[in-house]
Structures are given as C-alpha cells and as structure tokens.
Motif scaffolding. Structure first.
Motif, PDB file in Angstrom:
ATOM      1  N   VAL A  69       0.835  -1.198   0.000  1.00 35.63           N
ATOM      2  CA  VAL A  69       0.000   0.000   0.000  1.00 35.63           C
ATOM      3  C   VAL A  69       0.870   1.249   0.000  1.00 35.63           C
ATOM      4  CG1 VAL A  69      -1.784   1.274   1.254  1.00 35.63           C
ATOM      5  CG2 VAL A  69      -1.907  -1.221   1.105  1.00 35.63           C
ATOM      6  N   ARG A  70       1.996   1.218   0.712  1.00 36.49           N
ATOM      7  CA  ARG A  70       2.905   2.368   0.699  1.00 36.49           C
ATOM      8  C   ARG A  70       3.405   2.659  -0.709  1.00 36.49           C
ATOM      9  NH1 ARG A  70       6.885   1.411   5.970  1.00 36.49           N
ATOM     10  NH2 ARG A  70       5.378   2.058   7.571  1.00 36.49           N
ATOM     11  N   GLU A  71       3.739   1.615  -1.455  1.00 37.64           N
ATOM     12  CA  GLU A  71       4.209   1.822  -2.823  1.00 37.64           C
ATOM     13  C   GLU A  71       3.089   2.331  -3.725  1.00 37.64           C
ATOM     14  OE1 GLU A  71       6.385  -1.420  -4.455  1.00 37.64           O
ATOM     15  OE2 GLU A  71       7.893  -1.426  -2.854  1.00 37.64           O
ATOM     16  N   LEU A 101      12.215   7.303   1.628  1.00 38.97           N
ATOM     17  CA  LEU A 101      12.610   7.122   0.231  1.00 38.97           C
ATOM     18  C   LEU A 101      12.259   5.743  -0.323  1.00 38.97           C
ATOM     19  CD1 LEU A 101      16.221   8.606   0.464  1.00 38.97           C
ATOM     20  CD2 LEU A 101      14.052   9.823   0.241  1.00 38.97           C
ATOM     21  N   MET A 102      12.129   4.751   0.572  1.00 39.16           N
ATOM     22  CA  MET A 102      12.073   3.373   0.082  1.00 39.16           C
ATOM     23  C   MET A 102      10.844   3.037  -0.762  1.00 39.16           C
ATOM     24  SD  MET A 102      14.994   2.633   0.856  1.00 39.16           S
ATOM     25  CE  MET A 102      15.093   0.944   0.286  1.00 39.16           C
ATOM     26  N   PRO A 103       9.644   3.518  -0.435  1.00 40.98           N
ATOM     27  CA  PRO A 103       8.518   3.213  -1.326  1.00 40.98           C
ATOM     28  C   PRO A 103       8.734   3.740  -2.745  1.00 40.98           C
ATOM     29  CG  PRO A 103       7.701   3.945   0.799  1.00 40.98           C
ATOM     30  CD  PRO A 103       9.177   4.198   0.798  1.00 40.98           C
ATOM     31  N   TYR A 104       9.334   4.912  -2.852  1.00 43.64           N
ATOM     32  CA  TYR A 104       9.577   5.491  -4.178  1.00 43.64           C
ATOM     33  C   TYR A 104      10.615   4.672  -4.945  1.00 43.64           C
ATOM     34  CZ  TYR A 104       7.215   9.443  -1.980  1.00 43.64           C
ATOM     35  OH  TYR A 104       6.306  10.237  -1.320  1.00 43.64           O
ATOM     36  N   LEU A 105      11.703   4.304  -4.264  1.00 43.22           N
ATOM     37  CA  LEU A 105      12.722   3.480  -4.917  1.00 43.22           C
ATOM     38  C   LEU A 105      12.151   2.109  -5.278  1.00 43.22           C
ATOM     39  CD1 LEU A 105      15.762   4.429  -2.660  1.00 43.22           C
ATOM     40  CD2 LEU A 105      15.532   4.931  -5.096  1.00 43.22           C
ATOM     41  N   GLY A 106      11.272   1.575  -4.431  1.00 48.56           N
ATOM     42  CA  GLY A 106      10.628   0.297  -4.734  1.00 48.56           C
ATOM     43  C   GLY A 106       9.778   0.371  -5.992  1.00 48.56           C
ATOM     44  N   VAL A 107       9.088   1.492  -6.180  1.00 52.02           N
ATOM     45  CA  VAL A 107       8.284   1.684  -7.392  1.00 52.02           C
ATOM     46  C   VAL A 107       9.184   1.674  -8.624  1.00 52.02           C
ATOM     47  CG1 VAL A 107       6.888   3.359  -8.669  1.00 52.02           C
ATOM     48  CG2 VAL A 107       6.408   2.922  -6.243  1.00 52.02           C
ATOM     49  N   LEU A 108      10.318   2.373  -8.547  1.00 55.93           N
ATOM     50  CA  LEU A 108      11.242   2.416  -9.679  1.00 55.93           C
ATOM     51  C   LEU A 108      11.799   1.032  -9.988  1.00 55.93           C
ATOM     52  CD1 LEU A 108      13.179   5.708  -8.801  1.00 55.93           C
ATOM     53  CD2 LEU A 108      11.338   5.414 -10.473  1.00 55.93           C
ATOM     54  N   HIS A 168      13.708  -0.832 -13.504  1.00 58.49           N
ATOM     55  CA  HIS A 168      14.937  -0.043 -13.503  1.00 58.49           C
ATOM     56  C   HIS A 168      15.955  -0.593 -12.510  1.00 58.49           C
ATOM     57  CE1 HIS A 168      12.877   2.793 -16.006  1.00 58.49           C
ATOM     58  NE2 HIS A 168      12.043   3.191 -15.046  1.00 58.49           N
ATOM     59  N   GLN A 169      17.245  -0.388 -12.817  1.00 61.43           N
ATOM     60  CA  GLN A 169      18.299  -0.607 -11.835  1.00 61.43           C
ATOM     61  C   GLN A 169      18.319   0.589 -10.891  1.00 61.43           C
ATOM     62  OE1 GLN A 169      22.267  -2.216 -12.669  1.00 61.43           O
ATOM     63  NE2 GLN A 169      21.725  -2.169 -14.841  1.00 61.43           N
ATOM     64  N   VAL A 170      18.117   0.344  -9.610  1.00 66.40           N
ATOM     65  CA  VAL A 170      18.116   1.444  -8.654  1.00 66.40           C
ATOM     66  C   VAL A 170      18.858   1.016  -7.388  1.00 66.40           C
ATOM     67  CG1 VAL A 170      15.994   2.555  -9.445  1.00 66.40           C
ATOM     68  CG2 VAL A 170      15.867   0.736  -7.735  1.00 66.40           C
ATOM     69  N   ALA A 171      19.433   1.991  -6.715  1.00 67.14           N
ATOM     70  CA  ALA A 171      20.096   1.768  -5.438  1.00 67.14           C
ATOM     71  C   ALA A 171      20.125   3.089  -4.698  1.00 67.14           C
ATOM     72  CB  ALA A 171      21.511   1.228  -5.627  1.00 67.14           C
ATOM     73  N   LEU A 172      20.317   3.001  -3.393  1.00 70.45           N
ATOM     74  CA  LEU A 172      20.493   4.177  -2.540  1.00 70.45           C
ATOM     75  C   LEU A 172      21.913   4.156  -2.007  1.00 70.45           C
ATOM     76  CD1 LEU A 172      19.330   6.628  -0.911  1.00 70.45           C
ATOM     77  CD2 LEU A 172      18.776   4.977   0.895  1.00 70.45           C
ATOM     78  N   VAL A 173      22.568   5.299  -2.066  1.00 65.73           N
ATOM     79  CA  VAL A 173      23.899   5.478  -1.490  1.00 65.73           C
ATOM     80  C   VAL A 173      23.847   6.690  -0.570  1.00 65.73           C
ATOM     81  CG1 VAL A 173      26.318   6.053  -1.979  1.00 65.73           C
ATOM     82  CG2 VAL A 173      25.108   4.431  -3.448  1.00 65.73           C
ATOM     83  N   THR A 174      24.221   6.505   0.689  1.00 64.41           N
ATOM     84  CA  THR A 174      24.045   7.596   1.636  1.00 64.41           C
ATOM     85  C   THR A 174      24.994   7.478   2.830  1.00 64.41           C
ATOM     86  OG1 THR A 174      22.431   8.718   3.065  1.00 64.41           O
ATOM     87  CG2 THR A 174      22.220   6.339   2.862  1.00 64.41           C
ATOM     88  N   ASP A 175      25.263   8.600   3.456  1.00 63.50           N
ATOM     89  CA  ASP A 175      25.964   8.594   4.741  1.00 63.50           C
ATOM     90  C   ASP A 175      24.962   8.610   5.894  1.00 63.50           C
ATOM     91  OD1 ASP A 175      25.166  11.215   4.239  1.00 63.50           O
ATOM     92  OD2 ASP A 175      27.198  12.045   4.235  1.00 63.50           O
ATOM     93  N   GLY A 176      23.677   8.412   5.571  1.00 60.11           N
ATOM     94  CA  GLY A 176      22.644   8.307   6.589  1.00 60.11           C
ATOM     95  C   GLY A 176      22.366   6.863   6.951  1.00 60.11           C
ATOM     96  N   ARG A 177      21.218   6.643   7.624  1.00 53.33           N
ATOM     97  CA  ARG A 177      20.853   5.313   8.134  1.00 53.33           C
ATOM     98  C   ARG A 177      19.606   4.798   7.423  1.00 53.33           C
ATOM     99  NH1 ARG A 177      19.006   5.170  13.285  1.00 53.33           N
ATOM    100  NH2 ARG A 177      18.626   7.408  13.419  1.00 53.33           N
TER     101      ARG A 177
END
Length: 604
Positions: free
Chosen positions: A190-192, A485-492, A497-506
């Motif tokens: 549902v979030r996606e 961010l994760m629901p949006y990246l999950g949709v992509l 699409h090839q997608v990934a998250l890169v961050t200095d966060g958690r």
C-alpha cells in the motif's frame, strides 16, 4: 567453536587489552553503595518510602534495586511499562528487598518521526539516554538495576549508561510484541501504491493503522525486535522473554521473575554486568544479528556499546563473522513472517540450539539466568500457574521462517562491508533479491529527502538511477533514517529499472528489497567522497564483491571542489539544542557517539 568466531573474538580481546583493563579497574574502584552514604544522603534517598521499606533500606545487607524506565504513552512498545514499577516493587518485597524508580529516560518513536525534522534527534537520543541512565544510577543507592526499555535507541542507550555502573547486576525487562495485524508485506504494498499515486491518504492511513494497532512492540523485524534478540544473546534478558505478548499471565510471571532474579544476583555478588558483557558476549550478539538478518542500526550501536565496556569492535569483525554465519531466520522485511510467527515457529530457543550446535556462539559465559548460554535453548511456560523453562523445539516448526544450519536461507549473514573510492559503508542483502546485488547507473545527487521526493514526482527518476543522499551523517544533521525514500525506490525497481540508494545516513532493520549502501564514512559533512559527486557520475555497486565505486579518473576527481552542506540552520523542534552533539559526534564506523573521544581518553 568455529575458528572464525574464535579468531574474531581473539582480535577484539587483543586490541582491547588496555581499554578493557582501564574499564575493569574503574568498575573495581566503584564506591560501596548505600552502606557508604551519610545519614543525610540516606534520609533523602528513602524519604518518600513506606515505613516497611525504610526499615529495610536502613539494613546495609538488604537489597535495593533501581528501576530505570523508558515508559511513555507515545511508544506502543513502552506503554505497558506504565504498571511495571508497582508490580516489580511487589515482587521485590516478596524477596525481602526494595525497589525505587531511579529515573526515567527519554524514548522517542522513530515511527512517528520518520521523514520529519524530529528524526534528526533520533541517534542523539541514544547518548542522551545513556547520560540519563548514568544520572539515575549516580545516586549510589542501589545494589542492582532493572532496565525497562525495548525500542531503537533506547536499549543501546540504557546499556551504554548501565555499563558505566558495571559493578552492579543489571537485567533488562521486556514488555512483548503487539498482536499480529495487517501483514507487513501488504502494508509495504500500500505504501508503494501511495507513492505511485494509485491510492489516497485515507487508504494509506487505514493500512498503517491496521498494522500498528495496539500496545506492544511493532511486529516487523526492525531495530526494536533486533535489540530484544541481541539482549538474549548477550545474556542480559531472561531466556525466551523477548516475544511473549503483553498483558498475559506468562508475561507477568516473567516480569516478576526478573525482579526476583536481580535480587538473587545482588545477594550472591559474583555476577556483575561487567562480568557478563565481555568480548564473547559482544561476539554472541553479532552472530545473532547476522543469523537473523537484523537491523543495520546495530552495526553502529554495538560499536558504541563495546566502547562503553572498554571493547574495541570494528566493522571488519562484522564482515568476518558475516562470511561464516548462515542466515537462519526470515522475518519481515527479509521474509513475510512477523515476530509473532517467528516465536511460534521455534523462536529464540530453537535459534540458540542451532547456533550453539554449529559452534557459532560462546557457550561458557555468564548470563543473568546462570552460567552457560545453554540456558537460552529453553523456553518459558506456565505449569499450574508457576513459571518453568522447558527444552525448546528440536526442529523448526515452519521452515519458511526458521531453517536449520544444513539448509539456511543464505550461506552467510547477509551483511556486507563496502569499500571503494566512495568510502566505507555497510549493506544488508538478506531482503534483497540477488538479481539486484549489482547496480551500475548514473547517479542523481540530493542533499535532503524532500528534493528526492520532488524529483520522483516530477518523473525525473524514471530510469536506471543511483540515488545519492548526502549530508545525512552524524555531524551533518544527526544521521536520520531515510525510510521515506524506500517506497519510491521500490516503485522504480518494480518498473524494471536498476536502482540503489547510497548515503551517509541510516536505513535500519526495516530496509527492504532495494539495495542500500548506508553509513558511508567519511561523511560528506567531513569532506568525504560523497561531497565530490555530481549528477550523472557513473556509480557501480556490487554487494557480492563488496565494492562501491564511481567511474572517474583520479585527475578529474582531484580537480573537483567538495560541495558544501546547505546552510539551512538546524532549528525548530529543539534541534538547535543538539548542535554541540552534532559537532562532537564520531563517525558511524566509530559508533556515531559523542562519548567516543572521552572514553578513549579515559581508557588510556
């Protein structure tokens, strides 16, 4: 013992010789407690007690237990703690002992603050909790302590503070998970749909409310439930106590037994917190983290917990253990089951028996239940109204949730140490399909979550893309989690699409199917590599090989100047009060703590 487990344990012990010795010397030099207080000190400490309790407190050989509670009504997991002090005091009196609420600690709900400015206080709250615990126990009135806490930063903070009082016996007292509601996988779906604009806010709120619906811990395997699993692995919580539902007779019996057991430990005087939490307990916690696909937050917290006990844990230790510890549990987001289903399938008792049989846990250790981790292969039950522990299941009761060593979900622990010209970070693959372990795509760089969401909604990310979220580290803004961010990246990803998250966060234990390279060090605010990235740079991530790189020659890289953190002042919702903590925070790899430097200096 598995040779790799022995080798990692020996490495931690060797590099911690000086700091551990300094810690133990400090614990040995602790003042004598209530018996050393002046009459004025003692009179203040017992002024509000009943006459009977005062009589006991005057007796230097009587036991007085300090309760440090994280109770509040905001956290569903902590709401049951409202009635615990009265229940525990009654149990203590039955043992001829007394108990006092020594202090309360703040306990914020990350679920409420996700994607909001208040989330920037989350990691800092851990160190505030540690300090609050120290203040509570500093009254020196106590012969032991009970810590009432469950969730994200609360358990690590309570433990870090209590470790500085390692001369006391300390037990953690859980409250249990809420009943299962809407399946977590359906909630994520549902979030996606909402992120894609296919359902409205009313539908989203209905799904969320059906998932988070009553008192008790959230049922997915995030940081809160990982904390509980690891407390048992460290021997600081009663065997099998973690996932018994609140408000049940068994839950009440376990709470009473915890109160009685801390009195027994205090009377015996031979098993202190410092005796339980050594390098072997830390390794046992790491093994359990890996075997269950637990929260990546613990890759930060266990480092900070170790520092509080004079132990020097490194990410390399985690990677070395991940290579040999198989993944035996699939709990959402790694699988479809929730924590209640895990408990019904065999739970902690079955896991301990498997890991001990495989030589992956240190068995000859002190615990609050007695000597030897084999105590944790048993599960609590009520027989004729009395609490007993019986041998746990001999086989998994559901192999879609728990598997034996011979047929694990993964041959390793699913935690990767990433290295390359973008720094060092971690990635959890237990919930990521192996088809998505390698991503190579141009990056799009953002300095905050709102800019990412705006770009998604404008259709700018509907392609292969590595989303870079920088200036999210401990010194930049307190290192918030980035679940928004994760629901949006999950949709992509679902669009092919090839997608990934890169961050200095958690990202924590609720990270899911999209590969996320997190905790990048050095962080962008310290001039780390992420500060040099530009839109369109080609980034390659390989979870199997453990590398994270940008395809840019050295000359071009050196010619760039680092981006500066946006000059948005961290004000509002109290964030300005934490500026000094952000300025002093260590890197994620060093625990993201304001205590790192001071503890290192004290342990020299």
């Amino acid at each position: 013992m598995h040779p790799q487990v022995e080798a990692v344990t020996a490495a931690i012990r060797e590099r911690s010789i000086r700091s551990r010795a300094a810690y133990l010397a400090q614990i040995q030099a602790a003042p004598p407690g209530r018996k050393g207080l002046s009459c004025g000190n003692l009179a203040h400490g017992m002024a509000a007690c009943s006459a009977t309790d005062k009589d006991r407190l005057r007796m230097v050989d009587a036991v007085n237990i300090g309760l440090v509670t994280a109770y509040n009504d905001m956290l569903s997991a902590h709401q049951p703690y409202e009635s615990y002090p009265a229940q525990i005091r009654q149990a203590l009196r039955g043992m001829g002992a007394t108990g006092q609420v020594a202090g309360g600690v703040p306990a914020m709900c990350d679920g409420v603050t996700q994607g909001e400015p208040g989330m920037e206080l989350s990691l800092a709250s851990r160190d505030v909790i540690a300090m609050s615990t120290a203040i509570a126990l500093s009254h020196n009135m106590f012969d032991g302590a009970l810590c009432l806490g469950i969730c994200d930063k609360i358990v690590p903070g309570l433990l870090m503070g209590a470790l500085r009082f390692g001369h006391l016996p300390v037990l953690f007292v859980p409250a249990g998970p809420m009943p299962s509601g809407l399946p977590n996988s359906e909630k994520a779906r549902v979030r996606e749909l909402f992120a894609a604009g296919k359902v409205d806010r009313d539908a989203l709120l209905a799904a969320e409310s059906a998932s988070y619906h009553s008192a008790g811990t959230c049922t997915f395997y995030g940081t809160a439930n990982t904390n509980q699993m690891l407390l048992e692995a460290m021997g600081l919580q009663l065997p099998g106590a973690s996932f018994v539902a609140p408000g049940t007779p068994l839950r009440d019996a376990l709470t009473n037994h915890a109160a009685e057991q801390v009195v027994r430990l205090a009377q015996a005087g031979d098993v202190r917190l410092a005796d339980i939490l050594d390098e072997r307990a830390l390794v046992n916690a790491l093994v359990m983290l890996l075997a269950t696909g637990g929260s990546t937050n613990l890759t930060i917290h266990l480092v900070a917990i170790g520092q509080a006990a004079g132990l020097q844990l490194r990410w390399e230790d985690m990677a070395a253990l991940s290579a040999v510890v198989p993944t035996l549990a699939h709990i959402y987001p790694s699988g479809k089951a929730d924590i209640n289903q895990f408990h019904a399938a065999g739970g902690t008792a079955w896991l301990f028996s498997q890991l001990l049989a495989g030589g992956l846990l240190h068995e000859q250790v002190h615990t609050v239940a007695g000597f030897g981790l084999a105590h944790y292969c048993h599960e609590p039950v009520l027989q004729d109204g009395k609490l007993h522990w019986r041998e746990g299941p001999q086989v998994s009761l559901d192999e879609s949730i728990l598997r034996p060593l011979e047929t694990p979900f993964l041959a390793d622990g699913g935690l990767r140490l990433l290295q390359g010209n973008l720094g060092r970070g971690v990635l959890k693959v237990s919930a990521v399909d192996q088809a998505h372990w390698q991503v190579s795509a141009p990056c799009r760089v953002f300095d905050d979550q709102e800019a990412f969401v705006a770009a998604f909604q404008a259709g700018e990310l509907d392609r292969d893309c590595v989303a870079v979220l920088r200036f999210q580290g401990p010194r930049a803004n307190g290192m918030p989690e980035l679940h928004k961010l994760m629901p949006y990246l999950g949709v992509l990803q679902d669009r092919g699409h090839q997608v990934a998250l890169v961050t200095d966060g958690r990202m924590s234990g609720a990270s899911g199917k999209v590969p996320a390279a997190i905790h990048l060090c050095p962080e962008a605010a310290n001039g780390g590599p992420l500060a040099y990235l530009r839109d369109g740079d080609l980034i390659a991530l390989d979870a199997g090989q453990g590398y994270l790189k940008v395809a840019l020659d050295e000359a071009a890289w050196q010619a760039r100047t680092p981006a500066l953190q946006p000059q948005s002042i961290r004000r509002g919702l109290g964030r300005e009060l934490f500026a000094f903590m952000r300025a002093e925070a260590s890197s994620a790899e060093q625990g993201g703590s304001v205590f790192t430097a001071s503890l290192q200096q004290a342990d020299r």
